[in-house]
Design a protein around this motif. Structure first.
Motif, mmCIF file in Angstrom:
data_model
loop_
_atom_site.group_PDB
_atom_site.id
_atom_site.type_symbol
_atom_site.label_atom_id
_atom_site.label_comp_id
_atom_site.label_asym_id
_atom_site.label_seq_id
_atom_site.Cartn_x
_atom_site.Cartn_y
_atom_site.Cartn_z
ATOM 1 N N ARG A 1 -2.660 -7.954 -3.033
ATOM 2 C CA ARG A 1 -3.922 -7.255 -3.245
ATOM 3 C C ARG A 1 -4.994 -7.781 -2.293
ATOM 4 O O ARG A 1 -4.852 -8.867 -1.731
ATOM 5 C CB ARG A 1 -4.359 -7.380 -4.707
ATOM 6 C CG ARG A 1 -3.378 -6.677 -5.651
ATOM 7 C CD ARG A 1 -3.855 -6.611 -7.075
ATOM 8 N NE ARG A 1 -2.828 -5.945 -7.896
ATOM 9 C CZ ARG A 1 -2.727 -4.643 -8.046
ATOM 10 N NH1 ARG A 1 -3.607 -3.843 -7.465
ATOM 11 N NH2 ARG A 1 -1.768 -4.124 -8.785
ATOM 12 N N SER B 1 0.200 -4.192 -4.746
ATOM 13 C CA SER B 1 -0.931 -3.342 -4.394
ATOM 14 C C SER B 1 -0.547 -1.960 -3.872
ATOM 15 O O SER B 1 -1.316 -1.008 -4.023
ATOM 16 C CB SER B 1 -1.775 -4.064 -3.340
ATOM 17 O OG SER B 1 -2.940 -3.348 -3.034
ATOM 18 N N PHE B 2 0.635 -1.833 -3.259
ATOM 19 C CA PHE B 2 1.001 -0.597 -2.551
ATOM 20 C C PHE B 2 2.152 0.109 -3.257
ATOM 21 O O PHE B 2 3.219 -0.493 -3.438
ATOM 22 C CB PHE B 2 1.412 -0.941 -1.124
ATOM 23 C CG PHE B 2 1.690 0.249 -0.250
ATOM 24 C CD1 PHE B 2 0.705 0.775 0.553
ATOM 25 C CD2 PHE B 2 2.938 0.838 -0.234
ATOM 26 C CE1 PHE B 2 0.959 1.867 1.384
ATOM 27 C CE2 PHE B 2 3.205 1.930 0.577
ATOM 28 C CZ PHE B 2 2.214 2.442 1.390
ATOM 29 N N ARG C 1 -12.185 -9.539 -7.688
ATOM 30 C CA ARG C 1 -11.814 -8.328 -8.422
ATOM 31 C C ARG C 1 -12.584 -8.257 -9.734
ATOM 32 O O ARG C 1 -12.788 -9.264 -10.415
ATOM 33 C CB ARG C 1 -10.305 -8.305 -8.671
ATOM 34 C CG ARG C 1 -9.498 -8.085 -7.406
ATOM 35 C CD ARG C 1 -8.022 -7.877 -7.723
ATOM 36 N NE ARG C 1 -7.370 -9.118 -8.111
ATOM 37 C CZ ARG C 1 -6.805 -9.960 -7.250
ATOM 38 N NH1 ARG C 1 -6.829 -9.704 -5.952
ATOM 39 N NH2 ARG C 1 -6.230 -11.061 -7.676
ATOM 40 N N ASN D 1 -13.087 -3.322 1.865
ATOM 41 C CA ASN D 1 -13.219 -3.921 0.542
ATOM 42 C C ASN D 1 -14.414 -4.883 0.475
ATOM 43 O O ASN D 1 -15.143 -4.913 -0.525
ATOM 44 C CB ASN D 1 -11.943 -4.661 0.167
ATOM 45 C CG ASN D 1 -10.774 -3.727 -0.110
ATOM 46 O OD1 ASN D 1 -9.907 -3.534 0.740
ATOM 47 N ND2 ASN D 1 -10.758 -3.138 -1.294
ATOM 48 N N HIS E 1 -7.396 -2.524 -4.709
ATOM 49 C CA HIS E 1 -6.548 -1.926 -3.680
ATOM 50 C C HIS E 1 -7.286 -1.794 -2.369
ATOM 51 O O HIS E 1 -8.522 -1.746 -2.331
ATOM 52 C CB HIS E 1 -6.076 -0.525 -4.107
ATOM 53 C CG HIS E 1 -5.153 -0.518 -5.268
ATOM 54 N ND1 HIS E 1 -3.823 -0.892 -5.182
ATOM 55 C CD2 HIS E 1 -5.357 -0.184 -6.573
ATOM 56 C CE1 HIS E 1 -3.254 -0.790 -6.371
ATOM 57 N NE2 HIS E 1 -4.165 -0.367 -7.237
ATOM 58 N N SER F 1 6.555 -0.141 -5.417
ATOM 59 C CA SER F 1 5.642 -1.288 -5.363
ATOM 60 C C SER F 1 6.408 -2.603 -5.460
ATOM 61 O O SER F 1 6.030 -3.598 -4.835
ATOM 62 C CB SER F 1 4.606 -1.199 -6.492
ATOM 63 O OG SER F 1 5.213 -1.331 -7.764
ATOM 64 N N ASP G 1 -3.422 1.766 0.192
ATOM 65 C CA ASP G 1 -2.830 1.847 -1.151
ATOM 66 C C ASP G 1 -3.305 3.114 -1.867
ATOM 67 O O ASP G 1 -2.514 3.806 -2.518
ATOM 68 C CB ASP G 1 -3.233 0.626 -1.987
ATOM 69 C CG ASP G 1 -2.961 -0.693 -1.291
ATOM 70 O OD1 ASP G 1 -2.004 -0.750 -0.493
ATOM 71 O OD2 ASP G 1 -3.714 -1.652 -1.539
ATOM 72 N N VAL G 2 -4.597 3.379 -1.744
ATOM 73 C CA VAL G 2 -5.184 4.537 -2.423
ATOM 74 C C VAL G 2 -4.693 5.838 -1.793
ATOM 75 O O VAL G 2 -4.345 6.797 -2.500
ATOM 76 C CB VAL G 2 -6.720 4.459 -2.385
ATOM 77 C CG1 VAL G 2 -7.350 5.769 -2.867
ATOM 78 C CG2 VAL G 2 -7.207 3.294 -3.248
ATOM 79 N N ARG H 1 -11.017 2.096 -7.555
ATOM 80 C CA ARG H 1 -10.056 1.007 -7.346
ATOM 81 C C ARG H 1 -10.397 0.221 -6.079
ATOM 82 O O ARG H 1 -10.217 -0.997 -6.024
ATOM 83 C CB ARG H 1 -8.641 1.565 -7.258
ATOM 84 C CG ARG H 1 -8.202 2.334 -8.483
ATOM 85 C CD ARG H 1 -8.353 1.519 -9.753
ATOM 86 N NE ARG H 1 -7.330 0.483 -9.847
ATOM 87 C CZ ARG H 1 -7.401 -0.556 -10.683
ATOM 88 N NH1 ARG H 1 -8.468 -0.703 -11.453
ATOM 89 N NH2 ARG H 1 -6.430 -1.446 -10.718
ATOM 90 N N SER I 1 -1.229 2.651 -4.923
ATOM 91 C CA SER I 1 -2.095 2.527 -6.100
ATOM 92 C C SER I 1 -1.544 3.338 -7.264
ATOM 93 O O SER I 1 -1.429 4.558 -7.177
ATOM 94 C CB SER I 1 -3.509 3.006 -5.763
ATOM 95 O OG SER I 1 -4.290 3.125 -6.933
#
Length: 231
Positions: A133, A147-148, A138, A60, A200, A126, A204-205, A194, A150
């Motif tokens: 997050r 966050s989990f 952001r 990230n 995320h 979630s 998460d994704v 995202r 996505s």
């Protein structure tokens, strides 16, 4: 014709409401419950023994350092196509078009089932997992959910993969291939957006993609169809 992809063309018999409700429960929501358990278990593993995957924040932050006005605008568009409002609008429009072209209401509800099942699993899992997050700036206001997994990625995957399956009815081979590829690429672009926008982490994704893929398959396969003579 592939029995799974073209099952609603190979067997066009009208089911009763009782048969539809039975199959939704047994062939969509029951395996969906198993998927929910797996997602929650994975979430607890990520936030527990795996220490919230500290290496993820590096991804990230790497993306955060490389933000540009151009990619900010591009990812804003792709993030938008995964929002609840966009997915619901697209789903309603798809239902109406499929019903108009096929006159098979039991087939037309497939996109709604895919999106709804995904949403139910995402929202409840979630809440249970409650992952924070990523610790980066952001570009969007964070939704109230954790966050989990996505939600944007899951919703876009369930919806656009359903469109990809519907696209297999296109008779022109080149157009069919182009539409299919585009529909498959959109969820990946949403998931990447995202990540880029700091909403995320990679896990998460990835779990959002899995949620959407499985829910799409369950929804498409929810109704018992007889395609044995076509094999």
């Amino acid at each position: 014709m592939h029995p799974f992809v073209h099952r609603y063309e190979l067997d066009t018999t009208r089911p009763t409401a009782k048969e539809v409700l039975r199959d939704v429960g047994l062939r969509a929501f029951l395996p969906g419950a198993v998927l929910w358990v797996l997602i929650v278990a994975t979430g607890f593993l990520v936030t527990g023994p795996l220490g919230d995957l500290p290496g993820e924040v590096g991804v990230n932050r790497w993306l955060e350092e490389r933000r540009t006005p151009f990619w900010d605008a591009v990812t804003d568009v792709f993030s938008l196509v995964g929002t609840t409002e966009f997915i619901i609008g697209g789903t309603v429009l798809t239902i109406l078009l499929v019903w108009w072209r096929t006159r098979q209401w039991w087939f037309a509800v497939v996109p709604a089932l895919a999106v709804a099942l995904q949403a139910l699993i995402f929202l409840t899992s979630s809440i249970v997992v409650g992952r924070e997050r990523p610790d980066v700036s952001r570009l969007d206001e964070a939704p109230p959910t954790s966050s989990f997994p996505s939600g944007h990625t899951g919703a876009s995957t369930a919806f656009y993969l359903t469109l990809a399956l519907l696209a297999q009815r296109i008779t022109h081979p080149v157009l069919r291939a182009v539409v299919t590829v585009l529909c498959c690429l959109v969820p990946l672009a949403v998931g990447m957006s995202r990540l880029y926008r700091g909403a995320h982490g990679p896990a998460d994704v990835v779990m959002g993609l899995i949620n959407g893929i499985v829910c799409c398959a369950l929804a498409w396969n929810y109704l018992r169809r007889d395609v044995r003579t076509q094999r």
